[in-house]
Write a protein that holds these residues in place. Structure first.
Motif, PDB file in Angstrom:
ATOM      1  N   THR A   2      13.105   6.841  -7.095  1.00 51.09           N
ATOM      2  CA  THR A   2      12.966   7.309  -8.461  1.00 51.09           C
ATOM      3  C   THR A   2      14.300   7.813  -8.972  1.00 51.09           C
ATOM      4  O   THR A   2      14.985   8.566  -8.307  1.00 51.09           O
ATOM      5  CB  THR A   2      11.947   8.457  -8.510  1.00 51.09           C
ATOM      6  OG1 THR A   2      10.743   8.006  -7.931  1.00 51.09           O
ATOM      7  CG2 THR A   2      11.706   8.881  -9.934  1.00 51.09           C
ATOM      8  N   ASP A 200      -6.233  -3.199  -0.721  1.00 44.99           N
ATOM      9  CA  ASP A 200      -4.853  -2.898  -1.103  1.00 44.99           C
ATOM     10  C   ASP A 200      -4.080  -4.177  -1.429  1.00 44.99           C
ATOM     11  O   ASP A 200      -2.976  -4.390  -0.946  1.00 44.99           O
ATOM     12  CB  ASP A 200      -4.151  -2.113  -0.010  1.00 44.99           C
ATOM     13  CG  ASP A 200      -4.170  -2.838   1.329  1.00 44.99           C
ATOM     14  OD1 ASP A 200      -4.966  -3.784   1.484  1.00 44.99           O
ATOM     15  OD2 ASP A 200      -3.392  -2.454   2.217  1.00 44.99           O
ATOM     16  N   ALA A 202      -1.602  -6.502  -2.878  1.00 39.21           N
ATOM     17  CA  ALA A 202      -0.281  -6.118  -3.378  1.00 39.21           C
ATOM     18  C   ALA A 202       0.211  -7.037  -4.481  1.00 39.21           C
ATOM     19  O   ALA A 202       1.168  -6.708  -5.161  1.00 39.21           O
ATOM     20  CB  ALA A 202       0.731  -6.107  -2.232  1.00 39.21           C
ATOM     21  N   ALA A 203      -0.392  -8.183  -4.651  1.00 40.83           N
ATOM     22  CA  ALA A 203       0.004  -9.096  -5.726  1.00 40.83           C
ATOM     23  C   ALA A 203      -1.162 -10.041  -5.971  1.00 40.83           C
ATOM     24  O   ALA A 203      -2.004 -10.238  -5.096  1.00 40.83           O
ATOM     25  CB  ALA A 203       1.253  -9.883  -5.340  1.00 40.83           C
ATOM     26  N   GLY A 243       8.990   2.739   0.610  1.00 39.57           N
ATOM     27  CA  GLY A 243       8.150   3.918   0.446  1.00 39.57           C
ATOM     28  C   GLY A 243       7.751   4.156  -0.983  1.00 39.57           C
ATOM     29  O   GLY A 243       6.730   4.755  -1.256  1.00 39.57           O
ATOM     30  N   LEU A 244       8.527   3.663  -1.953  1.00 36.30           N
ATOM     31  CA  LEU A 244       8.180   3.888  -3.350  1.00 36.30           C
ATOM     32  C   LEU A 244       7.028   2.996  -3.769  1.00 36.30           C
ATOM     33  O   LEU A 244       6.085   3.425  -4.412  1.00 36.30           O
ATOM     34  CB  LEU A 244       9.394   3.622  -4.251  1.00 36.30           C
ATOM     35  CG  LEU A 244       9.117   3.704  -5.747  1.00 36.30           C
ATOM     36  CD1 LEU A 244       8.723   5.121  -6.122  1.00 36.30           C
ATOM     37  CD2 LEU A 244      10.313   3.248  -6.545  1.00 36.30           C
ATOM     38  N   SER A 245       7.116   1.746  -3.416  1.00 39.65           N
ATOM     39  CA  SER A 245       6.061   0.841  -3.862  1.00 39.65           C
ATOM     40  C   SER A 245       5.876  -0.244  -2.824  1.00 39.65           C
ATOM     41  O   SER A 245       6.762  -0.530  -2.022  1.00 39.65           O
ATOM     42  CB  SER A 245       6.423   0.214  -5.193  1.00 39.65           C
ATOM     43  OG  SER A 245       7.505  -0.679  -5.028  1.00 39.65           O
ATOM     44  N   ARG A 246       4.718  -0.835  -2.875  1.00 37.54           N
ATOM     45  CA  ARG A 246       4.410  -1.945  -1.981  1.00 37.54           C
ATOM     46  C   ARG A 246       4.673  -3.228  -2.740  1.00 37.54           C
ATOM     47  O   ARG A 246       3.778  -4.016  -2.978  1.00 37.54           O
ATOM     48  CB  ARG A 246       2.951  -1.849  -1.537  1.00 37.54           C
ATOM     49  CG  ARG A 246       2.652  -0.629  -0.722  1.00 37.54           C
ATOM     50  CD  ARG A 246       3.165  -0.817   0.692  1.00 37.54           C
ATOM     51  NE  ARG A 246       2.687   0.256   1.542  1.00 37.54           N
ATOM     52  CZ  ARG A 246       2.913   0.298   2.842  1.00 37.54           C
ATOM     53  NH1 ARG A 246       3.592  -0.639   3.430  1.00 37.54           N
ATOM     54  NH2 ARG A 246       2.469   1.304   3.562  1.00 37.54           N
ATOM     55  N   HIS A 247       5.899  -3.435  -3.132  1.00 38.08           N
ATOM     56  CA  HIS A 247       6.182  -4.620  -3.935  1.00 38.08           C
ATOM     57  C   HIS A 247       6.118  -5.877  -3.076  1.00 38.08           C
ATOM     58  O   HIS A 247       6.564  -5.890  -1.930  1.00 38.08           O
ATOM     59  CB  HIS A 247       7.560  -4.516  -4.574  1.00 38.08           C
ATOM     60  CG  HIS A 247       7.897  -5.734  -5.371  1.00 38.08           C
ATOM     61  ND1 HIS A 247       7.369  -5.955  -6.624  1.00 38.08           N
ATOM     62  CD2 HIS A 247       8.648  -6.819  -5.080  1.00 38.08           C
ATOM     63  CE1 HIS A 247       7.809  -7.121  -7.065  1.00 38.08           C
ATOM     64  NE2 HIS A 247       8.579  -7.667  -6.155  1.00 38.08           N
ATOM     65  N   PHE A 248       5.586  -6.912  -3.648  1.00 35.78           N
ATOM     66  CA  PHE A 248       5.424  -8.156  -2.924  1.00 35.78           C
ATOM     67  C   PHE A 248       5.274  -9.260  -3.963  1.00 35.78           C
ATOM     68  O   PHE A 248       4.381  -9.221  -4.787  1.00 35.78           O
ATOM     69  CB  PHE A 248       4.137  -8.080  -2.087  1.00 35.78           C
ATOM     70  CG  PHE A 248       4.245  -8.679  -0.732  1.00 35.78           C
ATOM     71  CD1 PHE A 248       4.021  -7.902   0.390  1.00 35.78           C
ATOM     72  CD2 PHE A 248       4.560 -10.011  -0.561  1.00 35.78           C
ATOM     73  CE1 PHE A 248       4.105  -8.449   1.660  1.00 35.78           C
ATOM     74  CE2 PHE A 248       4.649 -10.555   0.694  1.00 35.78           C
ATOM     75  CZ  PHE A 248       4.427  -9.770   1.824  1.00 35.78           C
ATOM     76  N   TRP A 286      13.631  -9.497  -5.983  1.00 31.50           N
ATOM     77  CA  TRP A 286      12.449  -8.845  -6.555  1.00 31.50           C
ATOM     78  C   TRP A 286      11.339  -9.851  -6.858  1.00 31.50           C
ATOM     79  O   TRP A 286      10.166  -9.549  -6.740  1.00 31.50           O
ATOM     80  CB  TRP A 286      12.844  -8.089  -7.822  1.00 31.50           C
ATOM     81  CG  TRP A 286      11.782  -7.181  -8.307  1.00 31.50           C
ATOM     82  CD1 TRP A 286      10.972  -7.374  -9.405  1.00 31.50           C
ATOM     83  CD2 TRP A 286      11.363  -5.943  -7.724  1.00 31.50           C
ATOM     84  NE1 TRP A 286      10.090  -6.327  -9.534  1.00 31.50           N
ATOM     85  CE2 TRP A 286      10.311  -5.435  -8.512  1.00 31.50           C
ATOM     86  CE3 TRP A 286      11.794  -5.219  -6.607  1.00 31.50           C
ATOM     87  CZ2 TRP A 286       9.679  -4.232  -8.220  1.00 31.50           C
ATOM     88  CZ3 TRP A 286      11.150  -4.021  -6.321  1.00 31.50           C
ATOM     89  CH2 TRP A 286      10.118  -3.548  -7.124  1.00 31.50           C
TER      90      TRP A 286
END
Lengths: 431, 173
Positions: A2, A200, A202-203, A243-248, A286
């Motif tokens: 953040t 959960d 993630a996408a 740790g911020l987001s579970r981006h996938f 990303w």
């Protein structure tokens, strides 16, 4: 991580909300306490609820037993532009000349539908359902018959119609992937499959290019694909987590042999035959999409978009923002010759080798917020799909913008149609 | 599970969590009276479902799911209306920097779609991560990122005239 400025906004929002005080801070004075006491006196029969759930499961089980394992239709010839599916309060479809119509869900029900995705052959629609009763099971289970009557096309008709949706057992599994066969008028004519999906997710699930499987990713670093019979294949991956987001973000290769994954750090190429995954030397990836010919990948890195080969060699930087701001949304053209993105009120096309570009005005209607972004490229390659707006009083407008001509954009979804952004899918139609 | 005992004394749970729940609802529905109603409805639902609380997450996080769902459902039933005056407490419009900023923040929230407001409140008021927000909103973390990106763009536009550029211009992930 953040940023300081994010933290600054968070501090201001907390100060603003913490300055507001609700009127009933003590339980004994709360209207909720009175309502709880009244309801307790009514002693609703829990056995009746269980009976209802059992009946639903019985109906659901029967319907699942009747699932049609429809096979995708082989692709023939060039695609034309079919329906566009989007998420509003339920799922809607729209096309030029036909007003949006809801094909899944009714107002104020207990399900959230998301991630509409037409299969490559344009014959089926997959979407996710999320059962709010999993957390808030106060309303009676809501089952919709699995058969919908086909209706003439095209006739604008916003009336909710039966859809192939089954009700999961409350408290067992809140999220499922539903696959329905497309009938007349863009409606779902029959259920093809009800597939379990992880809580959960993630996408959004993505169709394999052969239309046989749907791949999904979970927050627990799992990449998997499920076929129409519910058979799940897991793919090994060791994803870095910030740790911020579970981006996938991921995409199937055109031959369905490999899934490319961008996890916010690396690009992984994951073979679907179980072989080991490998990484490409691209840092900070990303999002990733294969070129239609499968020889290149477009990768978002920070605010820029790069074209790389499958061994990671840089071909071109097609969107170069000098490290400023967020990356725009972009899309490959169906023929793989171009990428397109929105810059202000223009759509910019860039050759995939970086050699040339051109731009055309979007022609956003005057009463529409000009905040625009590219949502997609039509299957026939002749239209851009652009979204604009997004405020409370001005929800998102969806526009179809001609690629070559200077004709004005066509408004497909107006602010009052209830689209607030998110996944959109454009059906490829084949004769 | 670890958190199941949190709801054993429901009155104490209510009193401990009430203001945050109310402010969550207020941040989304943007109407004090409606927020109070939504909060009460949420506690009724929470009380009736407390046996279903699995205790694998803190009780307040479970409660916030209910509050957010209730808030969004309530807004779906109401058609958007033009707000004639901005939400400011009658006695607090004193022109102090804090009050001015609060008015600006609330006006900026008013400019967001309901789902965007929910995501912003969950992210910036409660500091939940994208996975938790995705579970609450019934979507994916990637979509949460998209929702928040759009919300940040809007907030940047809404807040820029009322504040220094540096305070909002760099809102990012």
């Amino acid at each position: 991580m953040t940023s300081d400025l994010d933290r600054d906004f968070a501090v201001r929002l907390r100060a603003a909300l913490d300055g507001q005080t609700g009127p009933h801070p003590v339980w004994s004075e709360a209207p909720a306490a009175r309502r709880v006491a009244e309801r307790a006196r009514r002693t609703r029969g829990r056995s009746l609820r269980l009976l209802a759930v059992a009946a639903i499961l019985l109906v659901g089980g029967g319907a699942i037993g009747a699932i049609l394992l429809a096979q995708p239709r082989p692709l023939r010839g060039p695609a034309s532009n079919g329906w566009i599916a989007y998420r509003g309060d339920g799922l809607f479809v729209v096309r030029e000349g036909v007003a949006p119509r809801r094909i899944v869900g009714v107002e104020e029900d207990v399900f959230t539908e998301d991630c509409p995705a037409f299969d490559p052959a344009g014959t089926r629609l997959a979407y996710t359902t999320y059962d709010l009763r999993f957390f808030e099971p106060t309303e009676p289970p809501h089952a919709v018959p699995a058969e919908g009557e086909p209706t003439p096309d095209p006739t604008p008709d916003p009336t909710p119609v039966p859809t192939p949706r089954l009700t999961p057992e409350p408290g067992s599994h809140p999220r499922q992937i539903v696959v329905g066969a497309i009938g007349n008028g863009g409606r779902l004519a029959s259920a093809v499959a009800m597939l379990p999906a992880p809580d959960d997710l993630a996408a959004c699930p993505r169709w394999s290019t052969d239309g046989r499987r749907l791949a999904y990713a979970t927050g627990a670093d799992r990449l998997a694909a499920v076929d129409m019979a519910g058979q799940v294949s897991e793919f090994g991956l060791a994803v870095r987590r910030t740790g911020l987001s579970r981006h996938f973000d991921f995409d199937w290769s055109p031959d369905a042999s490999t899934i490319a994954v961008a996890d916010g750090d690396k690009v992984w190429l994951v073979p679907t035959n179980g072989d080991d995954a490998r990484t490409l030397p691209v840092a900070g990836a990303w999002s990733v999409r294969w070129s239609p010919d499968g020889r290149r990948l477009a990768v978002t890195v920070g605010p820029d978009v790069l074209i790389v080969t499958t061994d990671g060699s840089l071909v071109a930087t097609v969107i170069d923002r000098d490290g400023e701001g967020p990356a725009p949304s972009w899309a490959w053209s169906p023929d793989g010759e171009w990428l397109a993105y929105v810059d202000g009120t223009k759509v910019v096309r860039v050759r995939a080798d970086g050699s040339a570009n051109d731009a055309r005005p979007i022609g956003v209607p005057e009463d529409t917020d000009p905040q625009a972004s590219l949502v997609g490229w039509s299957p026939a390659g002749d239209r851009f799909l652009v979204s604009a707006g997004g405020g409370f009083r001005e929800p998102v407008t969806l526009l179809s913008v001609p690629v070559e001509s200077r004709e004005p954009a066509v408004v497909l979804v107006k602010p009052e149609d209830g689209y607030f952004g998110g996944a959109v899918s454009w059906q490829a139609a084949f004769d | 599970m670890a958190f199941r005992s949190e709801l054993e004394d429901f009155g104490a749970f209510y009193e401990r969590t009430y203001q945050a729940a109310y402010r969550t609802a207020l941040g989304i529905v943007r109407d004090a009276s409606l927020a109070a109603d939504v909060t009460q409805e949420a506690y009724v639902a929470a009380y009736e479902q407390r046996d279903r609380f699995r205790g694998d997450a803190p009780g307040h996080a479970w409660l916030h799911r209910i509050v957010v769902n209730r808030s969004l459902m309530t807004l779906r039933r109401r058609r958007p209306t033009v707000r004639e005056i901005e939400h400011v407490d009658a006695g607090s419009a004193d022109g102090t920097p804090g009050t001015t900023d609060r008015v600006a923040i609330f006006a900026a929230l008013d400019g967001l779609a309901p789902q965007q407001r929910a995501a912003v409140v969950l992210r910036y008021y409660h500091d939940y991560d994208y996975t938790t927000i995705a579970r609450i909103l019934g979507t994916t973390p990637t979509n949460v990122g998209a929702i928040l990106n759009r919300a940040r763009e809007r907030l940047r536009v809404e807040l820029e005239p009322a504040t220094t550029t540096s305070a909002v211009a760099g809102l990012g992930r």
